[in-house]
Every structure is written in structure tokens, then in C-alpha cells.
Design a protein around this motif. Structure first.
Motif, short mmCIF file in Angstrom:
data_model
loop_
_atom_site.label_atom_id
_atom_site.label_comp_id
_atom_site.label_asym_id
_atom_site.label_seq_id
_atom_site.Cartn_x
_atom_site.Cartn_y
_atom_site.Cartn_z
N ASP A 97 0.86 -1.19 0.00
CA ASP A 97 0.00 0.00 0.00
C ASP A 97 0.90 1.24 0.00
OD1 ASP A 97 -1.68 2.12 0.53
OD2 ASP A 97 -2.43 1.35 2.44
N GLU A 132 -1.25 8.09 5.22
CA GLU A 132 -2.16 7.20 5.96
C GLU A 132 -2.95 7.89 7.06
OE1 GLU A 132 -2.99 4.37 5.09
OE2 GLU A 132 -1.39 3.43 3.95
N HIS A 196 -1.32 2.08 -7.77
CA HIS A 196 -1.64 1.67 -6.40
C HIS A 196 -2.23 0.27 -6.44
CE1 HIS A 196 -2.91 2.09 -2.20
NE2 HIS A 196 -2.24 3.23 -2.17
N GLN A 199 -6.66 -2.68 -3.19
CA GLN A 199 -7.18 -2.71 -1.81
C GLN A 199 -8.62 -3.19 -1.76
OE1 GLN A 199 -5.82 1.54 -0.98
NE2 GLN A 199 -4.99 0.54 0.83
N CYS A 380 -4.82 -7.02 -5.73
CA CYS A 380 -4.14 -7.47 -4.52
C CYS A 380 -4.92 -8.67 -3.98
CB CYS A 380 -3.96 -6.36 -3.51
SG CYS A 380 -5.41 -5.86 -2.60
N SER A 385 -5.96 -5.45 2.59
CA SER A 385 -5.03 -4.32 2.71
C SER A 385 -5.12 -3.74 4.11
CB SER A 385 -5.37 -3.26 1.67
OG SER A 385 -4.42 -2.23 1.69
N HIS A 386 -4.19 -2.85 4.45
CA HIS A 386 -4.06 -2.35 5.83
C HIS A 386 -3.96 -3.55 6.76
CE1 HIS A 386 -5.70 2.02 5.22
NE2 HIS A 386 -4.65 1.74 4.48
N GLU A 390 -1.30 -8.41 3.36
CA GLU A 390 -1.45 -7.77 2.04
C GLU A 390 -0.45 -8.38 1.05
OE1 GLU A 390 -1.90 -3.23 2.10
OE2 GLU A 390 0.16 -3.56 1.51
#
Ligand SMILES: [Zn+2]
Length: 415
Positions: A97, A132, A196, A199, A380, A385-386, A390
Motif C-alpha cells: 500500500d 495514511e 496503487h 485494496q 491485490c 489491505s491495511h 497484504e
């Protein structure tokens, strides 16, 4: 001479760069804890600067600690093309990320350098400071200052949970990078393209390699403060209490019901909830919680957001409630021309692609109001994600970087 810059993208090198960057702040389950302006992030920035030297880019930094790697074009005075993302993470974040967008940008610059060709405009990879918002909130600080959305003074005053201000934390970063070229915080830009990880699960589910991002969803956030009265858990009678937790729970339940949609397209989250004094034998005196509301459609975001204070008031019981609106970011659509470029580059390279909106926020939100902006998503794993789990594949990482490289070169080389 090769026709496409993407032919010079080195997929193995790209993967190695991703893994090298992930060492800064690595945590046991395979994730990364690299908070904004932390020692780990300072080390990661050093790695980026070292890379810049390898492919002949000039590293620079501005007052907001945005870090730039600039590959000079033939007409260096023209506004440059920008790409990049962020290298700060959540406390238990993953390797990709933000980092992916920066490393894919580096792969594009490496490819341009390796091709022996130079576009007309310069191309710059930016690592924006504090995207973030996990240490300093709200996030997307560096891009907000760069685009004039927030002032330098405003962000310098923000403090993390231990009381350290951005002003305190940024000083050692800039001191350690004072040998780098000092850049202005904000200048004209010809275009911004951010790569990116998605996510989310859509690309993987549809077996697509490239996401042509249509825009970024709308978002409203609120802080809700419920005020009651502290009392002894043993001696105070329940009917006479003003229990802030009881009221807050009723409010949360009412909000959940009021904002429920059968199509399940609304995102509604209470991710922070603080009880005071939070002691086992004291009737809660005060509760503060955060509401995060998102949707692609502006009318829906507005309507549901307007409901929040109404529902809170109706469900508050015998406590007092205050609803503080914090943020309203309307949904936005990237220009059709930028989306068409991304789609055309993916198609020319034979990658299956699809249009999709981004429910998550990105630095691209602020750049959108500053210059023509577009985004490239790659799949992904399971949309996770987060999270330390991930993951992406090396093949997808390379595909996204190849699309990015061609789009950047094309945009940078035209009038
Ligand atoms: Zn991100």
C-alpha cells in the motif's frame, strides 16, 4: 530502438526494490510498521535517494518533507509529469500500500533511463509525506500542502498520540536531507499518474490485471461526543443515571439501522470509540466516537451525512450529544482523457483491464484539483489491505509498472 519504454521495465528489479523497501519497518508476520516521519521512514527515504543516483535522477525535498526523484527532460523548464504515492504505512500495514506506487514510479524512471531516450518534460517520482493519517491525522498531508488545500502552519501544528507535533518530527527529516536540493512546496504540474494496489477484490474476481480508475468515492466524517454524568456503579440507581455508554450504544444501533442499504453500496464505519473514565466501577461519563461514511454518489453521501446529527439527537436518551462534522470530500471523476490513456496503454500491452472507482482515498484526490490526474490499479490478494497479509504477484507488479511507464513517457513527450 525499442518502440515502447515499457520494454525496458525490469520486473525482477522492481520486485527486489519492493522487498528492499519493505525491510524498513518490517514486522514479524510479513507486514510493515513504517509510520510517517519515523526512523524507519527516514531509512526508507535514504534508500529512495540512493536509487535516484543509480538512474541519474536528482533527489529533492520540500518544506513538507515530500521527497522527489526528478529525471530531467529535454525541456527542463516546462512543468513536469508527476507519479508516486506514499511510503508511510498503518502500524500493522502491508508491503505494498503506497510503496507500490513509489516503486513502480522508480521502475518507470529506470526504464526511461535504460531506453536512452528522454521525454520533453521532466518526470518526477514523489513520496508524499503522511498519507495514511495513522500517526498524524488527517492524512494526505504532503499532497494537501503541495496543492494548496491545507497550509503549512496547519499541518505543522498536528500532534500524534504521544504529543509529538509534525513540526518536531519533520525537523530531523529535513536536517538529515539538507544535502538534497530544496524544492518549492507546490508548483505547476503537467499531469499526475498514481499506481496503487486495488485494496479491494474486484480485479482479482474479474481476472483483470489493470484497473483503470474512474474516480474516488465521496466521504464524510464526524466526531460524536456523548456527555453523561459519572456515578458510583454500586450506589447510583439505574433509572437516575445519565450513562453515556448506554446512550452511545443506542445511537450506534440507530445509526446502523438508518444508514443500512439493501444494495450494500454504502460504507459506514465506527472505527474509534472512547469511553471515559473507562473504569470498571464508574458509570461512563463521556463517550467519543468517529463516524466514517462513504459512497460513490454525492447526493447519497450528502443525504446520509445529514442524517447523522438527526439520528444522534433522536437516540441520545437522557444524555447530551454533540456531532462535529470533520471532513467532506465529494466524489470525483478523473478526466476521460487520462482514463483513456491508461486503458490504451494496458490494451497495447495485452493486459486485461477494467474500469473501477476507488472507494479508498489517495493523494490523487488532491492532485486531481491541481492537474490532469489518473490512477492505475493492480490486483491485490483477496482484496486484503491495511493488514500484514497484504499481497500482490510479481507479474501484476510488473504489468502495472509497464502501463505506468508508457503512460508517463507518452504524456511527458508531447507538447
Ligand atoms: Zn495508499
Amino acid at each position: 530502438m525499442s518502440a515502447r519504454i515499457s520494454d525496458h521495465v525490469d520486473g525482477q528489479r522492481l520486485w527486489r526494490d519492493l522487498m528492499d523497501l519493505a525491510r524498513h519497518g518490517a514486522i514479524p508476520l510479513g507486514g510493515v510498521n513504517r509510520l510517517a516521519l519515523s526512523t524507519e521512514e527516514i531509512e526508507a527515504r535514504r534508500t529512495l535517494v540512493a536509487w535516484a543516483r543509480e538512474f541519474g535522477a536528482e533527489a529533492g525535498v520540500d518544506d513538507a518533507a515530500n521527497l522527489y526523484l526528478r529525471l530531467e527532460g529535454r525541456a527542463a523548464a516546462l512543468p513536469p509529469l508527476l507519479t508516486g504515492s506514499h511510503i508511510d504505512t498503518q502500524p500493522t500495514g502491508g508491503k505494498f500500500d503506497g510503496a507500490y506506487g513509489v516503486v513502480a514510479g522508480v521502475a518507470a524512471l529506470r526504464a526511461i533511463a535504460a531506453s536512452g531516450r528522454r521525454p520533453k518534460r521532466s518526470v518526477e517520482v514523489v513520496a508524499w509525506m503522511t498519507e495514511e493519517g495513522s500517526r498524524f491525522a488527517p492524512g494526505m498531508m504532503g499532497s494537501a500542502v503541495f496543492t494548496g488545500k491545507r497550509s503549512m502552519d496547519e499541518i505543522l501544528a498536528v500532534r500524534d498520540r504521544s504529543g509529538v507535533s509534525v513540526r518536531d518530527a519533520i525537523a530531523p527529516v529535513l536536517e538529515g536531507e539538507k544535502h538534497l536540493k530544496r524544492r518549492p512546496t507546490g508548483y505547476p504540474v503537467a499531469g499526475y499518474v498514481e499506481a496503487h494496489i486495488e485494496q479491494g477484490p474486484a480485479l482479482e474476481a474479474q481476472k483483470k490485471t489493470i484497473g483503470v480508475v474512474t474516480g474516488i468515492g465521496g466521504k464524510r466524517t464526524f466526531r460524536v461526543e456523548v456527555q453523561g454524568e459519572p456515578a458510583h456503579a454500586g450506589t447510583s440507581r439505574r433509572r437516575e443515571r445519565r450513562d453515556a455508554l448506554v446512550s452511545a450504544v443506542a445511537i450506534v444501533d440507530a445509526l446502523q439501522k438508518a444508514i443500512w442499504d439493501d444494495a450494500d453500496t454504502v460504507r459506514f464505519t465506527i472505527g474509534m470509540f472512547t469511553v471515559t473514565p473507562n473504569a470498571p466501577s464508574v458509570v461512563p461519563a463521556r463517550v467519543v466516537f468517529a463516524v466514517d461514511l462513504r459512497h460513490d454518489d454525492d447526493a447519497t453521501v450528502r443525504r446520509l451525512g445529514d442524517l447523522v446529527p438527526v439520528v444522534c439527537e433522536q437516540a441520545k436518551g437522557n444524555c447530551d450529544v454533540t456531532v462535529v462534522p470533520l471532513l467532506y470530500d465529494p466524489p470525483l471523476e478523473f478526466p476521460a482523457a487520462m482514463r483513456a490513456r491508461v486503458a490504451a496503454a494496458a490494451s497495447a500491452l495485452g493486459y486485461p483491464a477494467m474500469d473501477l472507482p476507488s472507494p479508498a482515498g489517495h493523494d490523487s484526490r488532491y492532485l486531481h484539483y491541481h492537474c490532469p490526474t489518473g490512477m492505475v490499479f493492480i490486483p491485490c490478494k483477496e482484496g486484503i489491505s491495511h493488514n500484514e497479509a497484504e499481497n500482490i504477484t510479481p507479474a501484476d507488479a510488473e504489468a502495472g509498472a509497464r502501463v505506468l511507464a508508457d503512460v508517463l513517457f507518452e504524456l511527458a513527450d508531447e507538447a
